[in-house]
Write an enzyme that holds these catalytic residues in place. Structure first.
Site, PDB file in Angstrom:
ATOM      1  N   SER A 194     -74.676  27.379 -35.307  1.00  0.00           N
ATOM      2  CA  SER A 194     -73.607  27.325 -34.314  1.00  0.00           C
ATOM      3  C   SER A 194     -72.328  26.980 -35.045  1.00  0.00           C
ATOM      4  O   SER A 194     -72.363  26.448 -36.168  1.00  0.00           O
ATOM      5  CB  SER A 194     -73.910  26.238 -33.275  1.00  0.00           C
ATOM      6  N   TYR A 223     -76.812  17.887 -30.595  1.00  0.00           N
ATOM      7  CA  TYR A 223     -76.746  19.325 -30.863  1.00  0.00           C
ATOM      8  C   TYR A 223     -76.048  19.586 -32.202  1.00  0.00           C
ATOM      9  O   TYR A 223     -76.513  20.377 -33.020  1.00  0.00           O
ATOM     10  CB  TYR A 223     -76.001  20.009 -29.719  1.00  0.00           C
TER      11      TYR A 223
END
Length: 284
Positions: free
Chosen positions: A154, A167
């Protein structure tokens, strides 16, 4: 002629969203596809996770391209289930040329208020699940002295963000893991790379938490999400991107076009990473 003619691609988290896009794009380019997903709810996740019917729909779309599809219910938190999935794929298709380690979840919360279960689910799925997936296919690829692994990280593997430290920790860890895998497997002719998505419109993001984050308040809407996406990106006319943009980048990495590419991260973020913060004057 497709870029993946004659290849077999194994995709974790393949039932929908980015995983489905990987499956369909790879099938379009000539690959047979094995799709792994969990088929049950992850307790710490507020939005619905994959279901049996999602796997079936991805398989249907693969077969619509004239390719074979194998659907496997498995949890990337289980090494036994992943090892069994790899064995089933090899038994069905004879080999595995490509692993796309895509399974992932997204939850939000201040780091000091996250429950241990929320933290553990995030790390177990988004980081440890990638390690277990690569571990499951590595012996087969080493035996064949060929293969490609693409890992979904990401932009939050490259920069921090508020309200999802767990995350960020997982996706940052994925980048380091990818580089180590690439280094260890290079002598065997096996490549490993990562794709770092920006804002992608999938069931993981197009839900209440995403709406509220981009609205900046509770009771956000999908319209708030899309409006906020313009400020996240630099490129003209881009808000939340379709998952196919990630699948197309993975296609490149898994093809002979990237035969000399290993150990790299590729942000697919419409220029987000070059912005000094958000785009405060987007051109729509």
């Amino acid at each position: 002629m497709g870029l993946l003619d004659g290849k077999v691609v194994l995709i974790t988290g393949g039932a929908r969203g980015q995983g489905r896009a990987h499956a369909v794009v790879s099938a379009r380019e000539g690959a047979d596809i094995a799709i792994i997903d969990i088929e049950k709810q992850v307790d710490s996740v507020s939005y619905p996770t994959a279901r049996k019917e999602d796997l079936a729909e991805t398989a249907r779309q693969v077969e619509a391209h004239g390719r074979r599809a194998l659907s496997i219910s498995a949890d990337v938190r289980s090494q036994t289930q992943l090892d069994d999935a790899v064995a089933r794929t090899i038994n069905e298709f004879g080999k595995i040329d490509v692993l796309i380690a895509n399974a992932g979840i997204w939850t939000v919360g201040d780091f000091w208020s996250l429950s241990e279960d929320t933290w553990d689910d995030m790390i177990d799925i988004n980081l440890t699940g990638v390690w277990k997936s690569a571990k499951a296919v590595a012996p087969h690829m080493i035996e064949r002295q060929t293969g490609s692994i693409v890992i979904t990280s990401s932009v939050n593997g490259l920069e921090p963000a508020r309200n999802f430290a767990h995350y960020v920790a997982a996706k940052t860890g994925v980048v380091g893991l990818m580089q180590s895998i690439a280094l260890e497997l290079a002598p065997h002719g096996i490549r490993c790379n990562a794709v770092n998505p920006g804002v992608i419109k999938t069931p993981m993001t197009n839900q209440t938490n995403g709406w509220n984050m981009f609205a900046g308040h509770d009771h956000g809407t999908e319209e708030d999400l899309m409006a906020g996406g313009y400020h996240f990106n630099a490129l003209k006319g881009t808000s939340f991107l379709p998952p196919e943009v990630i699948a197309n980048t993975a296609l490149y990495l898994n093809s002979d076009l990237a035969a000399a590419v290993t150990g790299v991260t590729i942000p697919v973020d419409a220029g987000h990473m070059i912005l000094p913060g958000f785009n405060h004057d987007p051109v729509k």
